[in-house]
Design a protein around this motif. Structure first.
Motif, PDB file in Angstrom:
ATOM      1  N   LYS A 138       4.163  16.520 -11.922  1.00 49.67           N
ATOM      2  CA  LYS A 138       3.172  15.938 -12.826  1.00 49.67           C
ATOM      3  C   LYS A 138       3.037  16.779 -14.103  1.00 49.67           C
ATOM      4  O   LYS A 138       3.012  16.244 -15.222  1.00 49.67           O
ATOM      5  CB  LYS A 138       1.818  15.816 -12.137  1.00 49.67           C
ATOM      6  CG  LYS A 138       0.750  15.129 -13.015  1.00 49.67           C
ATOM      7  CD  LYS A 138      -0.582  15.048 -12.298  1.00 49.67           C
ATOM      8  CE  LYS A 138      -1.610  14.304 -13.136  1.00 49.67           C
ATOM      9  NZ  LYS A 138      -1.771  14.882 -14.496  1.00 49.67           N
ATOM     10  N   THR A 173       9.325   7.535 -14.594  1.00 51.36           N
ATOM     11  CA  THR A 173       8.196   8.216 -15.242  1.00 51.36           C
ATOM     12  C   THR A 173       7.932   7.743 -16.670  1.00 51.36           C
ATOM     13  O   THR A 173       6.846   7.982 -17.206  1.00 51.36           O
ATOM     14  CB  THR A 173       8.449   9.734 -15.294  1.00 51.36           C
ATOM     15  OG1 THR A 173       9.632   9.985 -16.065  1.00 51.36           O
ATOM     16  CG2 THR A 173       8.597  10.304 -13.888  1.00 51.36           C
ATOM     17  N   GLU A 237       9.541  11.689  -2.697  1.00 48.74           N
ATOM     18  CA  GLU A 237       8.808  10.665  -1.939  1.00 48.74           C
ATOM     19  C   GLU A 237       7.379  11.132  -1.656  1.00 48.74           C
ATOM     20  O   GLU A 237       6.432  10.360  -1.785  1.00 48.74           O
ATOM     21  CB  GLU A 237       9.530  10.356  -0.631  1.00 48.74           C
ATOM     22  CG  GLU A 237      10.835   9.610  -0.801  1.00 48.74           C
ATOM     23  CD  GLU A 237      10.810   8.230  -0.171  1.00 48.74           C
ATOM     24  OE1 GLU A 237       9.781   7.871   0.431  1.00 48.74           O
ATOM     25  OE2 GLU A 237      11.810   7.512  -0.308  1.00 48.74           O
ATOM     26  N   GLU A 238       7.233  12.375  -1.256  1.00 49.46           N
ATOM     27  CA  GLU A 238       5.918  12.926  -0.920  1.00 49.46           C
ATOM     28  C   GLU A 238       4.925  12.805  -2.064  1.00 49.46           C
ATOM     29  O   GLU A 238       3.730  12.573  -1.853  1.00 49.46           O
ATOM     30  CB  GLU A 238       6.045  14.417  -0.575  1.00 49.46           C
ATOM     31  CG  GLU A 238       6.372  14.745   0.847  1.00 49.46           C
ATOM     32  CD  GLU A 238       6.358  16.253   1.038  1.00 49.46           C
ATOM     33  OE1 GLU A 238       5.254  16.829   1.108  1.00 49.46           O
ATOM     34  OE2 GLU A 238       7.442  16.849   1.095  1.00 49.46           O
ATOM     35  N   ILE A 239       5.417  12.984  -3.283  1.00 48.97           N
ATOM     36  CA  ILE A 239       4.504  13.001  -4.428  1.00 48.97           C
ATOM     37  C   ILE A 239       4.408  11.648  -5.118  1.00 48.97           C
ATOM     38  O   ILE A 239       3.924  11.547  -6.247  1.00 48.97           O
ATOM     39  CB  ILE A 239       4.911  14.105  -5.433  1.00 48.97           C
ATOM     40  CG1 ILE A 239       6.356  13.927  -5.895  1.00 48.97           C
ATOM     41  CG2 ILE A 239       4.715  15.467  -4.818  1.00 48.97           C
ATOM     42  CD1 ILE A 239       6.782  14.951  -6.930  1.00 48.97           C
ATOM     43  N   GLY A 240       4.882  10.625  -4.404  1.00 50.06           N
ATOM     44  CA  GLY A 240       4.620   9.276  -4.884  1.00 50.06           C
ATOM     45  C   GLY A 240       5.792   8.489  -5.431  1.00 50.06           C
ATOM     46  O   GLY A 240       5.632   7.333  -5.828  1.00 50.06           O
ATOM     47  N   LYS A 242       8.413   6.549  -4.413  1.00 51.82           N
ATOM     48  CA  LYS A 242       8.969   5.857  -3.261  1.00 51.82           C
ATOM     49  C   LYS A 242      10.407   5.417  -3.517  1.00 51.82           C
ATOM     50  O   LYS A 242      10.722   4.895  -4.585  1.00 51.82           O
ATOM     51  CB  LYS A 242       8.118   4.631  -2.900  1.00 51.82           C
ATOM     52  CG  LYS A 242       6.671   4.964  -2.527  1.00 51.82           C
ATOM     53  CD  LYS A 242       6.615   5.952  -1.362  1.00 51.82           C
ATOM     54  CE  LYS A 242       5.181   6.324  -0.991  1.00 51.82           C
ATOM     55  NZ  LYS A 242       5.127   7.375   0.036  1.00 51.82           N
TER      56      LYS A 242
END
Length: 322
Positions: A138, A173, A237-240, A242
């Motif tokens: 992020k 992004t 994947e963990e941080i969104g 997918k």
């Protein structure tokens, strides 16, 4: 009735030689084409696996490095070989994923090959130069957006997995970064360390020494689970993100039309080798985790990879034909 009987006898006679052939297979060494020059990680994986695979089959493998055309020469040699199980190839994410997605090639990655099995895979790492003021994905995206036109990313070359993975990241992004392609992973990493570029998606094995030295920072890895070598680094994947599970993978294929019983025998022996407790240690220098699959599973994986990268190439207007 007599004619039907003759047809049945003829059909049975045609099957018998094939059955005898399959039962005696392999009766001579197997040629294993590797689509890169000798000495690299892809080659090392091939030699480690085929040494053990040959023992399981009772015949040796002869590794044949054919590096021309970024894997195209090896693919053409393999597809033109007799489908008798004596010529196989180590397909990987380039030959059966990114290359046919980004350029016209003289082979069909699906129709011209018989999938035998996945060997293993390693994640790519979203890495930044140590001077980039971002500790998370992020923060990095925010930094890129606040500094338009000032962030460059390197790759191992146009159409490589390092290029395509970062283009996938940009698509997800909306962040803009200028692509700086290199001729191979080593010079790309050198310029990242030197600050000429600020970010990259190298394979884990190439990045690991520099991550450990602190000259490069890992923000996330691809794949469905965290790497045992970077336990504190989250997956995309963990941080969104997918579906952001792109991997550098390796598997074995043969020419189209390989007999099913030979494919079955090759797959079963390969899987047994991949499940041996010490193989993961042998492959750890390339950060490759054994990933056994059935032929059907591997074939489906190849199709999904081609679909994934073809869709991305179209969306990002990546066409590398001259």
């Amino acid at each position: 009735m007599k004619r039907r009987h003759l047809l049945q006898v003829a059909a049975a006679a045609a099957v018998l030689p094939r059955l005898a052939f399959a039962q005696n297979y392999p009766s001579k060494p197997i040629r294993y084409i590797v689509p890169v020059a000798a000495g690299g990680g892809n080659d090392m994986i091939a030699r480690v696996v085929t040494e053990r695979w040959g023992k399981a089959l009772g015949q040796s493998f002869v590794v044949d490095n054919q590096s021309g055309g970024g894997g195209v020469v090896a693919c053409q040699t393999t597809m033109r070989s007799a489908p008798d199980g004596y010529t196989l190839m180590q397909g990987y994410v380039a030959t059966h994923g990114t290359t046919p997605a980004t350029r016209r090639v003289q082979y069909d990655a699906i129709k011209d090959f018989t999938p035998i099995g996945m060997i293993g895979a390693t994640p790519n790492v979203l890495a930044v130069n140590a001077n980039v003021p971002a500790k998370t994905v992020k923060e990095f995206v925010d930094y890129v957006k606040k500094n338009p036109g000032k962030v460059n990313y390197g790759s191992a070359g146009p159409g490589s997995l390092t290029h395509m993975t970062m283009e996938l990241f940009k698509q997800e992004t909306g962040a803009f970064m200028l692509h700086i392609p290199y001729r191979g992973i080593a010079p790309a990493i050198n310029d990242l360390l030197g600050g000429q570029t600020q970010a990259m998606f190298p394979g884990l094995a190439a990045a690991l020494p520099h991550l450990r030295s602190g000259r490069m920072r890992a923000l996330a890895v691809t794949g469905k689970k965290r790497s045992a070598l970077l336990k504190d680094v989250p997956t995309m994947e963990e941080i969104g993100f997918k579906g952001f599970d792109a991997m550098q993978w390796y598997g074995s294929v043969g020419p189209a039309g390989l007999p099913a019983d030979i494919v079955k025998h090759l797959n079963e022996t390969q899987v047994a080798v991949l499940k041996a407790p010490d193989l993961a240690e042998k492959l750890s220098s390339e950060a490759v985790e054994p990933w056994p699959m059935s032929p059907d599973q591997f074939g489906q994986y190849i199709r999904s990879e081609i679909q994934r990268w073809t869709a991305l190439a179209k969306a990002r207007n990546i066409h590398l034909d001259e």
